[in-house]
Design an enzyme around this catalytic site. Structure first.
Site, short mmCIF file in Angstrom:
data_model
loop_
_atom_site.label_atom_id
_atom_site.label_comp_id
_atom_site.label_asym_id
_atom_site.label_seq_id
_atom_site.Cartn_x
_atom_site.Cartn_y
_atom_site.Cartn_z
N GLU A 173 35.85 36.59 -33.31
CA GLU A 173 36.96 36.24 -34.20
C GLU A 173 38.31 36.75 -33.68
O GLU A 173 39.07 37.39 -34.40
CB GLU A 173 36.69 36.77 -35.62
CG GLU A 173 35.51 36.09 -36.29
CD GLU A 173 35.30 36.51 -37.74
OE1 GLU A 173 35.99 37.45 -38.22
OE2 GLU A 173 34.44 35.92 -38.40
N GLU A 292 27.97 32.78 -37.14
CA GLU A 292 28.05 33.46 -38.43
C GLU A 292 28.15 32.40 -39.49
O GLU A 292 29.07 31.58 -39.48
CB GLU A 292 29.25 34.40 -38.53
CG GLU A 292 29.13 35.71 -37.80
CD GLU A 292 30.28 36.66 -38.10
OE1 GLU A 292 30.79 36.67 -39.26
OE2 GLU A 292 30.68 37.38 -37.18
#
Length: 503
Positions: A173, A292
């Site tokens: 991320e 995720e």
């Protein structure tokens, strides 16, 4: 009663289903590691300190690959802290989650846990505070046979044979303002390119995933993927997607449409990857790793994300899942399976306690959350070729999705065993659905070998320590098949699994 019809033919195939879509995720966050998979003082702990009750549930859940060690934790993690004699490992502050990390559990313990659980490890390298040099050293430590500094260091730690880790994530991320050492797309694209290059020089037999946007709602979504891949297209195999599903309106119809949004997300990112390929006139296709994903909206307050005083393994984002959450997880699995030509890996985040399908008490019991069941059934029964479906079904509408299908389904054909598995989600809130599935070219005289439904009259029903089986699948014997056409009645708001075999 509603009626729906599916037509499939064994020769019309989307793709082989990559079993790595049934992955999960272990991060050094909350009680996922400590008190989750690892608790030396627990009554069920084995000699390595692994909770055997959690291991048994993990095997039942059926993950094929597990991502480690993060997550936001990754961007501040020094892998060297988690190897070697435990009494010599440093205790560190974990800035990502405001916790104290003892490093009692690290790379080698995770590999041992994976071998015990019979899952493949997926590792990630820190591209926040660190870079290509540390990544190549970690890879040398893990995968090189011996005769070098880091490979011999591994051997001195009691692991003579290399770990042979093949799937690696390049950071986590990196577009997020919450990330330690956030990067711009240009900064990240360059460091991902160089990290991938040197890692392949250490071990050419790797699969590497670059970071996509942290979520589809990010303001740089789309532009981020394109610029990152424009830098590292030749060096990577995957780009990652992260998706967390919310029910903020407490409206099941609106909630169901997060599944449509996931399908858009997958197709958009695949198209961006293809645009980068087209710029290069390249036949290469970047695959997708949804590394995720889960439902997450209830345990999302500041107090759920961080506790005061830098505690060790505090309870963080311990979402309690209900029946409607299980339906969403089932629908998301169907969507990933139906995009099997591009989605080649996925990780339900996380495995235990932290938005996990498995819950535990530290020192006590372990049980299955509601979302455990659709994942476990899909992992067990969805094997082989994903068939292209022609579906006739009614629709429902919301403000943002005027034409959403009431039936979501996947059909998977296992050529080795002859099994055909049907996953079906009836999204009607009120009506039973009569489903017919025409199985063309799949052999005469098929019979139903397994059928079950996950249904509950209360959308908010949960599993708990005191009632661990309040929401659980139930076998059914009323599914019929004749002349190559399967017939089944699906209850409203139900997840269904039907397996047929050749006679």
């Amino acid at each position: 009663m509603l009626t729906s019809r599916i037509v499939v033919d064994r020769d019309f195939v989307i793709s082989a289903l990559d079993r790595r879509v049934f992955g999960t995720f272990v991060e050094h966050m909350g009680r996922c590691v400590y008190g989750g998979i690892y608790e030396p003082g627990h009554p069920t702990a084995n000699k390595d300190g692994f909770r055997q009750d959690v291991l048994e549930l993990t095997r039942e859940l059926g993950p094929t690959i597990v991502r480690y060690p993060g997550g936001n934790f990754l961007s501040g993690y020094n892998w060297e802290d988690g190897v070697g004699p435990k009494d010599q490992r440093p205790t560190r502050l974990d800035l990502a989650w405001g916790s104290t990390e003892t490093n009692e559990f690290g790379t080698n313990e995770f590999i041992t846990w994976c071998r015990t659980a019979k899952v493949e490890p997926m590792f990630a390298v820190n591209l926040g505070t660190r870079g290509p040099d540390e990544a190549r050293h970690l890879l040398e430590y893990c995968n090189h046979p011996g005769g070098t500094h880091y490979s011999d260091l591994r051997r001195s730690h009691g692991y003579e044979q290399p770990h042979g880790i093949k799937f690696w994530c390049l950071g986590n991320e990196m577009d997020g303002p919450w990330q330690i050492c956030r990067k711009t797309a240009q900064e990240y694209g360059r460091i991902a390119q160089e990290t991938a290059k040197v890692m392949r020089w250490v071990d050419s037999d790797l699969q590497l995933a670059a970071c996509g946007s942290s979520q589809r709602a990010m303001p740089t979504y789309g532009a981020w993927e394109y610029e990152v891949l424009d830098h590292c297209f030749n060096e990577v195999d995957f780009i990652s997607l992260h998706a967390y599903f919310r029910n903020d309106k407490d409206d099941i119809k609106d909630y169901f449409t997060v599944i449509e949004d996931l399908d858009y997300f997958i197709k958009e990112v695949a198209a961006i990857g293809d645009a980068v390929a087209a710029k290069r006139r390249s036949p290469k296709r970047i695959m997708l790793s949804l590394d995720e994903w889960n439902v997450w909206y209830k345990a999302h307050t500041p107090a759920d994300l961080r506790k005061p005083g830098w505690p060790k393994a505090p309870p963080l984002i311990e979402e309690i899942y209900n029946f409607e959450d299980a339906l969403i997880v089932g629908g998301a699995l169907i969507t990933m399976i139906n995009n099997a030509d591009r989605v080649k890996a996925a990780c339900l985040a996380q495995l235990v306690n932290v938005i996990g399908p498995i819950m535990t008490e530290t020192g006590g019991a372990a049980w299955r959350q509601t979302i455990f069941h659709p994942f476990a059934q899909a992992s067990r029964y969805a094997r082989g070729q994903v068939l292209r479906t022609k579906v006739q079904t009614d629709t429902f509408s919301t403000k943002t999705h005027p034409d959403a299908a009431l039936l979501l389904s996947s059909v998977i054909h296992d050529e080795e065993t002859g099994a055909v598995t049907i996953l079906a989600l009836n999204r009607s809130t009120t009506d039973d659905m009569q489903l017919e599935v025409e199985l063309r070219g799949l052999g005469e005289g098929r019979k139903v070998s397994f059928a079950s439904e996950l249904h509950h009259t209360d959308l908010k029903a949960i599993n708990s320590k005191m009632a661990p089986n309040a929401v659980t699948p139930k076998d059914r014997t009323d599914v019929a098949i004749a002349n190559g056409v399967l017939s089944a009645r699906l209850k409203p708001l139900s997840w269904n699994v039907i397996v047929t075999q050749s006679a």
